[in-house]
Design a protein around this motif. Structure first.
Motif, short mmCIF file in Angstrom:
data_model
loop_
_atom_site.label_atom_id
_atom_site.label_comp_id
_atom_site.label_asym_id
_atom_site.label_seq_id
_atom_site.Cartn_x
_atom_site.Cartn_y
_atom_site.Cartn_z
N GLY A 25 30.53 -6.62 18.63
CA GLY A 25 31.49 -6.02 19.56
C GLY A 25 32.82 -5.63 18.96
O GLY A 25 33.73 -5.23 19.68
N THR A 26 32.98 -5.72 17.66
CA THR A 26 34.24 -5.33 17.02
C THR A 26 34.42 -3.82 17.11
O THR A 26 33.48 -3.06 16.84
CB THR A 26 34.25 -5.76 15.54
OG1 THR A 26 34.01 -7.17 15.47
CG2 THR A 26 35.58 -5.44 14.88
N ASP A 27 35.59 -3.40 17.50
CA ASP A 27 35.90 -1.98 17.64
C ASP A 27 35.77 -1.28 16.28
O ASP A 27 36.17 -1.83 15.25
CB ASP A 27 37.32 -1.82 18.17
CG ASP A 27 37.66 -0.40 18.53
OD1 ASP A 27 37.93 0.40 17.59
OD2 ASP A 27 37.66 -0.08 19.73
N LEU A 28 35.22 -0.08 16.31
CA LEU A 28 34.98 0.68 15.08
C LEU A 28 36.27 0.94 14.31
O LEU A 28 36.27 0.96 13.08
CB LEU A 28 34.30 2.01 15.42
CG LEU A 28 33.59 2.74 14.30
CD1 LEU A 28 32.50 1.87 13.69
CD2 LEU A 28 33.00 4.03 14.80
N ARG A 29 37.39 1.08 15.01
CA ARG A 29 38.67 1.32 14.32
C ARG A 29 39.10 0.10 13.50
O ARG A 29 39.69 0.24 12.44
CB ARG A 29 39.74 1.70 15.34
CG ARG A 29 39.48 3.10 15.93
CD ARG A 29 40.37 3.34 17.08
NE ARG A 29 39.99 2.40 18.15
CZ ARG A 29 40.30 2.54 19.42
NH1 ARG A 29 41.01 3.57 19.79
NH2 ARG A 29 39.92 1.67 20.33
N TYR A 30 38.79 -1.10 14.00
CA TYR A 30 39.12 -2.31 13.23
C TYR A 30 38.22 -2.42 12.00
O TYR A 30 38.68 -2.81 10.92
CB TYR A 30 38.97 -3.56 14.09
CG TYR A 30 39.99 -3.67 15.19
CD1 TYR A 30 41.35 -3.61 14.92
CD2 TYR A 30 39.60 -3.82 16.51
CE1 TYR A 30 42.29 -3.70 15.92
CE2 TYR A 30 40.53 -3.92 17.53
CZ TYR A 30 41.88 -3.86 17.22
OH TYR A 30 42.80 -3.95 18.22
N ILE A 31 36.96 -2.07 12.17
CA ILE A 31 36.04 -2.10 11.03
C ILE A 31 36.50 -1.10 9.97
O ILE A 31 36.48 -1.40 8.77
CB ILE A 31 34.59 -1.81 11.48
CG1 ILE A 31 34.13 -2.91 12.45
CG2 ILE A 31 33.66 -1.71 10.28
CD1 ILE A 31 32.80 -2.61 13.13
N GLN A 32 36.94 0.07 10.41
CA GLN A 32 37.46 1.08 9.49
C GLN A 32 38.62 0.51 8.68
O GLN A 32 38.66 0.66 7.45
CB GLN A 32 37.95 2.30 10.27
CG GLN A 32 38.59 3.36 9.42
CD GLN A 32 39.14 4.52 10.24
OE1 GLN A 32 38.88 4.64 11.43
NE2 GLN A 32 39.92 5.36 9.60
N GLU A 33 39.52 -0.18 9.34
CA GLU A 33 40.67 -0.77 8.65
C GLU A 33 40.24 -1.87 7.68
O GLU A 33 40.71 -1.95 6.55
CB GLU A 33 41.65 -1.34 9.69
CG GLU A 33 42.91 -1.91 9.10
CD GLU A 33 43.83 -0.86 8.50
OE1 GLU A 33 44.59 -1.22 7.59
OE2 GLU A 33 43.78 0.32 8.92
N LEU A 34 39.32 -2.73 8.12
CA LEU A 34 38.85 -3.83 7.27
C LEU A 34 38.16 -3.33 6.01
O LEU A 34 38.29 -3.92 4.93
CB LEU A 34 37.89 -4.73 8.05
CG LEU A 34 38.53 -5.62 9.11
CD1 LEU A 34 37.45 -6.25 9.99
CD2 LEU A 34 39.38 -6.69 8.47
N GLY A 36 38.73 -0.41 4.63
CA GLY A 36 39.61 0.45 3.86
C GLY A 36 39.21 1.91 3.87
O GLY A 36 39.56 2.64 2.94
N HIS A 37 38.52 2.34 4.90
CA HIS A 37 38.12 3.74 5.00
C HIS A 37 39.29 4.58 5.51
O HIS A 37 39.95 4.20 6.48
CB HIS A 37 36.94 3.91 5.96
CG HIS A 37 35.68 3.29 5.47
ND1 HIS A 37 34.65 2.97 6.31
CD2 HIS A 37 35.26 2.94 4.23
CE1 HIS A 37 33.66 2.45 5.62
NE2 HIS A 37 34.01 2.42 4.35
N ASN A 38 39.53 5.70 4.89
CA ASN A 38 40.57 6.62 5.35
C ASN A 38 40.11 7.43 6.55
O ASN A 38 40.90 7.76 7.42
CB ASN A 38 40.98 7.58 4.23
CG ASN A 38 41.71 6.87 3.12
OD1 ASN A 38 42.43 5.91 3.35
ND2 ASN A 38 41.51 7.33 1.89
N SER A 39 38.85 7.74 6.60
CA SER A 39 38.31 8.56 7.66
C SER A 39 37.38 7.75 8.55
O SER A 39 36.57 6.96 8.06
CB SER A 39 37.52 9.73 7.06
OG SER A 39 36.78 10.40 8.04
N SER A 40 37.47 7.98 9.87
CA SER A 40 36.55 7.30 10.79
C SER A 40 35.12 7.79 10.58
O SER A 40 34.17 7.08 10.89
CB SER A 40 36.98 7.54 12.23
OG SER A 40 36.94 8.91 12.55
N LYS A 41 34.97 8.99 10.05
CA LYS A 41 33.63 9.53 9.79
C LYS A 41 32.87 8.65 8.79
O LYS A 41 31.67 8.47 8.89
CB LYS A 41 33.70 10.96 9.25
CG LYS A 41 34.23 11.96 10.24
CD LYS A 41 33.23 12.18 11.34
CE LYS A 41 33.73 13.24 12.29
NZ LYS A 41 33.00 13.23 13.55
#
Length: 64
Positions: A25-34, A36-41
C-alpha cells in the motif's frame, strides 16, 4: 533451510523491494523517492507486477 536457485542481483533485490512496498500500500511517489528515480515513469514499471492491489479495487457498481 531455503535454497535459492536463481542468481540474485542488486537489480532483482530493488525490484522485489519496490514490488513489496507497492503491494503493502505504499504510495508510488514515496517508492519513487526511496529508489531515487527522477521520473515517475521509471517507477511505474513496478505497477504491472502487482496484481494484489488490482484485485482489491472495488467497483462503484458493486454498491448498486
Amino acid at each position: 533451510m531455503v535454497t535459492i536457485n536463481k542468481p540474485v542481483t542488486l537489480h532483482w533485490l530493488r525490484h522485489s523491494y519496490a514490488t513489496h512496498l507497492l503491494e503493502s500500500g505504499t504510495d508510488l511517489r514515496y517508492i519513487q523517492e526511496l529508489l531515487g528515480h527522477n521520473s515517475s515513469k521509471t517507477t511505474e514499471i513496478y505497477t504491472h507486477v502487482s496484481t494484489k492491489n488490482i484485485q482489491q479495487i472495488k467497483s462503484p457498481f458493486d454498491d448498486l
